[in-house]
Design an enzyme around this catalytic site. Structure first.
Site, PDB file in Angstrom:
ATOM      1  CB  CYS A  84      40.040  50.502  59.847  1.00 12.06           C
ATOM      2  SG  CYS A  84      41.444  49.681  60.607  1.00 12.06           S
ATOM      3  CB  CYS A  87      39.263  48.095  62.437  1.00  6.71           C
ATOM      4  SG  CYS A  87      40.263  49.561  62.768  1.00  6.71           S
TER       5      CYS A  87
END
Length: 186
Positions: A84, A87
């Protein structure tokens, strides 16, 4: 060209979701929950503001086990994955937040292991020097229980186990800290 348009649209939708989450007014009449600090009176479990956070138990990256809730402290539960991009943007601030509040707040970095590669998870944790506990949601059961539809998704929970805030996407450190302080009742 079509792929570029789709990617652009997805990025714009994610940016709008983050903006909306960070700027949404507190207007109960409009269907938005009031931003008062819910208390233990909220007994129903549901992954939403004003409800008790669902409990869980997961294996840790180190081979142990961790459970939520754990001791009546406020908590931050962050759902993430090594693949991600957002993230990765959030990771340094999440580590900083943990380092600043770890004595007063329980932190749970729940990896979506059912969609991730364990070697990549370890590399991510090492690269960003995660000092917070990393939990492995190997079957996706906890993410499903929390209705996680995108990562990162972060739940801020008060000492009574009631969710006081939910963020989908990345917010600046100051906003993360403001939400932790709300969970602390400050």
């Amino acid at each position: 060209m079509r792929t570029l348009l789709i990617v652009g649209l997805l990025v714009a939708m994610a940016a709008f979701a983050v903006y909306q989450s960070a700027t949404q007014p507190d207007n109960p009449a409009a269907g938005t929950p009031a931003r008062t600090a819910p208390t233990a009176a909220a007994v129903d479990e549901k992954p939403a503001v004003g409800f008790r956070a669902p409990p869980f138990r997961l294996s840790t990256l180190e081979g142990g086990e961790a459970a939520f809730p754990n001791g009546g402290k406020p908590a931050v539960i962050n759902f993430w994955a090594s693949w991600c991009g957002p993230c990765r943007l959030e990771a340094p601030d999440l580590v900083r937040l943990h380092d600043a509040y770890k004595d007063r707040v329980e932190f749970y970095a729940v990896n979506l292991t059912d969609t991730d590669n364990l070697e990549d998870v370890r590399q991510f944790v090492q690269e960003y020097r995660f000092s917070l506990p990393v939990l492995l949601d190997e079957k996706g059961a906890v993410a499903n229980r929390y209705a996680v539809r995108g990562v990162p998704t972060t739940f801020y929970i008060n000492r009574d186990g009631v969710i006081v805030d939910v963020v989908v996407g990345v917010v600046p450190y100051a906003e993360m800290e403001r939400r932790v302080k709300r969970a602390l009742g400050e």
